[in-house]
Structure formats: structure tokens, C-alpha cells
Design an enzyme around this catalytic site. Structure first.
Site, mmCIF file in Angstrom:
data_model
loop_
_atom_site.group_PDB
_atom_site.id
_atom_site.type_symbol
_atom_site.label_atom_id
_atom_site.label_comp_id
_atom_site.label_asym_id
_atom_site.label_seq_id
_atom_site.Cartn_x
_atom_site.Cartn_y
_atom_site.Cartn_z
ATOM 1 N N SER A 16 0.850 -1.061 0.021
ATOM 2 C CA SER A 16 -0.066 0.140 0.257
ATOM 3 C C SER A 16 0.604 1.569 0.129
ATOM 4 O O SER A 16 0.408 2.079 -0.470
ATOM 5 C CB SER A 16 -1.115 -0.406 0.989
ATOM 6 O OG SER A 16 -0.090 0.478 2.117
ATOM 7 N N SER A 17 2.123 1.013 0.984
ATOM 8 C CA SER A 17 2.980 2.369 0.408
ATOM 9 C C SER A 17 3.231 2.806 -0.643
ATOM 10 O O SER A 17 3.534 3.645 -1.129
ATOM 11 C CB SER A 17 4.338 2.269 1.606
ATOM 12 O OG SER A 17 4.460 1.347 0.756
ATOM 13 N N TYR A 67 1.994 -27.301 -9.838
ATOM 14 C CA TYR A 67 2.508 -26.672 -11.359
ATOM 15 C C TYR A 67 3.513 -27.215 -11.458
ATOM 16 O O TYR A 67 4.448 -27.250 -10.630
ATOM 17 C CB TYR A 67 2.042 -25.524 -10.614
ATOM 18 C CG TYR A 67 2.444 -24.018 -11.647
ATOM 19 C CD1 TYR A 67 1.665 -23.532 -12.434
ATOM 20 C CD2 TYR A 67 3.705 -23.775 -11.490
ATOM 21 C CE1 TYR A 67 1.971 -23.417 -14.165
ATOM 22 C CE2 TYR A 67 4.059 -22.838 -13.004
ATOM 23 C CZ TYR A 67 3.073 -22.766 -13.979
ATOM 24 O OH TYR A 67 3.203 -22.026 -15.049
ATOM 25 N N LEU A 122 6.474 -10.153 -11.252
ATOM 26 C CA LEU A 122 5.491 -9.334 -10.773
ATOM 27 C C LEU A 122 5.504 -8.039 -12.485
ATOM 28 O O LEU A 122 6.299 -7.934 -12.664
ATOM 29 C CB LEU A 122 6.173 -8.348 -9.606
ATOM 30 C CG LEU A 122 6.238 -8.604 -8.983
ATOM 31 C CD1 LEU A 122 7.200 -7.915 -7.474
ATOM 32 C CD2 LEU A 122 5.481 -9.785 -8.433
ATOM 33 N N GLU A 123 4.439 -7.798 -12.810
ATOM 34 C CA GLU A 123 3.864 -6.438 -13.275
ATOM 35 C C GLU A 123 4.063 -5.674 -12.663
ATOM 36 O O GLU A 123 3.190 -5.042 -11.635
ATOM 37 C CB GLU A 123 2.781 -6.483 -14.427
ATOM 38 C CG GLU A 123 3.169 -7.939 -14.775
ATOM 39 C CD GLU A 123 1.566 -9.177 -14.501
ATOM 40 O OE1 GLU A 123 1.182 -8.375 -13.237
ATOM 41 O OE2 GLU A 123 2.126 -9.761 -14.843
ATOM 42 N N GLY A 155 1.233 1.964 -3.730
ATOM 43 C CA GLY A 155 0.501 2.239 -4.734
ATOM 44 C C GLY A 155 0.139 3.140 -3.839
ATOM 45 O O GLY A 155 -0.828 4.345 -4.850
ATOM 46 N N ARG A 156 -0.131 4.453 -2.647
ATOM 47 C CA ARG A 156 -0.022 5.274 -2.559
ATOM 48 C C ARG A 156 0.842 6.468 -3.441
ATOM 49 O O ARG A 156 0.492 7.808 -2.818
ATOM 50 C CB ARG A 156 -0.128 5.357 -0.836
ATOM 51 C CG ARG A 156 -1.358 5.046 -0.519
ATOM 52 C CD ARG A 156 -1.112 5.211 1.018
ATOM 53 N NE ARG A 156 -2.100 3.896 1.963
ATOM 54 C CZ ARG A 156 -1.814 3.628 2.893
ATOM 55 N NH1 ARG A 156 -0.800 3.799 3.805
ATOM 56 N NH2 ARG A 156 -2.616 2.679 3.290
ATOM 57 N N GLN A 178 4.024 -8.686 -1.307
ATOM 58 C CA GLN A 178 3.810 -9.555 -0.132
ATOM 59 C C GLN A 178 3.373 -10.612 -0.575
ATOM 60 O O GLN A 178 2.156 -10.314 -1.838
ATOM 61 C CB GLN A 178 3.402 -8.740 0.575
ATOM 62 C CG GLN A 178 1.722 -7.687 0.546
ATOM 63 C CD GLN A 178 1.085 -6.585 1.422
ATOM 64 O OE1 GLN A 178 2.527 -6.960 2.906
ATOM 65 N NE2 GLN A 178 0.437 -6.526 2.073
#
Length: 168
Positions: free
Chosen positions: A101-102, A161, A127-128, A104-105, A147
Site C-alpha cells: 500500500s505504501s 504446478y 511481477l508487472e 500504491g499510494r 507481499q
């Protein structure tokens, strides 16, 4: 859906028959309901601006070129980035990957599409990353980037998988 806590995560890593391993790991990266993941030393960016024709299940690796970190990610930029950590999941566990979230903000969106890590997965997560901020963002090796929470399956997977991203 049964998500594992920090206590559970420690038990599945340290037990006599480990169901989950992550390497390297520092105890400080184990959060109350997730494990923090960090950016490796390079990212892959799309080479060129030609029109893409999407073919289901096609290999897109030829469309990207690797760039060493630090890397200044432009506004509206999309990069592929792998984690430093190598993940191994047993047949009874799945992983759910989310952004921090840090970040994303600040406008850095992590893992836009593929949040599920299948039981039996082994390798580094790719990751994208998307920059939705008004300006560039500096990506640096080792920075916390995502995370992963662990989820226990009701019944272990009968066919863990072994797909095209196994051992990436």
C-alpha cells in the site's frame, strides 16, 4: 479460504517436512499475514512501440529487453520485474501476491494480473509494475516491492504446478 499468519508461516518453513520455502529470508520480512518480497537487480521493458497482436499462450519474451537497476520508470510505464526471493510451495499451499500500500499510494501498482501462485510453484516471481504517478519513479535493487500471503488448500493439489513459468 484459510490464510496463514506469521506463526503459521514460520511453522510451515521450519517444520520437519517444509511445505514452503523462501530464500533469502530475513525474519523481519515475515508480516502478520504475509511475507515481504523485494526487487531483484534488473527489470524487463518492452522493446519498441509496434502494434502487438496477442496470440493465446504465445511466448512474449522476445518483446522485452533487460535493464539493470536503478531504473527510472517513466509515468505510464510498464515493466516486468522479478523478486530476489526464490519461492517453493508444496502441494497443500497457494500464494496470493499483492502490492504494498505504501507504493500504491505513490502511484506504483504492483502485480496487475497474476495474483495467484499455484501449489507446486518453484522459482522467482515475475511481477508487472505500472507507474500511475504524475512523474517518474526510481526502482532500486532490494527495495520492498510486494507481499505474498499463503493460503492452505482444503485438499492438497493432485497435480502441482509444472507449467511454463516453473523454475523461472
Amino acid at each position: 479460504l484459510m490464510m496463514l499468519s506469521d506463526v503459521d508461516n514460520q511453522q510451515v518453513m521450519d517444520g520437519p517436512f517444509p511445505e514452503f520455502s523462501i530464500s533469502p529470508i530475513q525474519r523481519s520480512t515475515i508480516q502478520p499475514a504475509s511475507v515481504e518480497l523485494h526487487l531483484s537487480g534488473s527489470v524487463s521493458i518492452r522493446a519498441g512501440r509496434d502494434l502487438l497482436t496477442i496470440h493465446h499462450a504465445s511466448n512474449s519474451s522476445h518483446l522485452y529487453r533487460n535493464m539493470a537497476l536503478p531504473y527510472e520508470m517513466e509515468r505510464g510505464g510498464l515493466v516486468l520485474a522479478s523478486t530476489i526471493e526464490e519461492i517453493k510451495l508444496g502441494p497443500g499451499l497457494a500464494g496470493l501476491v499483492s502490492g504494498k500500500s505504501s507504493l500504491g499510494r505513490l502511484g506504483l501498482f504492483t502485480n496487475l494480473n497474476s495474483i495467484l501462485v499455484h501449489p507446486g510453484f518453484e522459482g522467482h516471481l515475475v511481477l508487472e509494475l505500472y507507474n500511475a504517478s504524475p512523474g517518474p519513479i526510481l526502482l532500486q535493487s532490494g527495495m520492498p516491492i510486494a507481499q505474498m500471503s499463503l493460503v492452505r488448500l482444503v485438499t492438497p493439489a493432485s497435480s502441482p504446478y509444472k507449467g511454463k513459468y516453473h523454475n523461472q
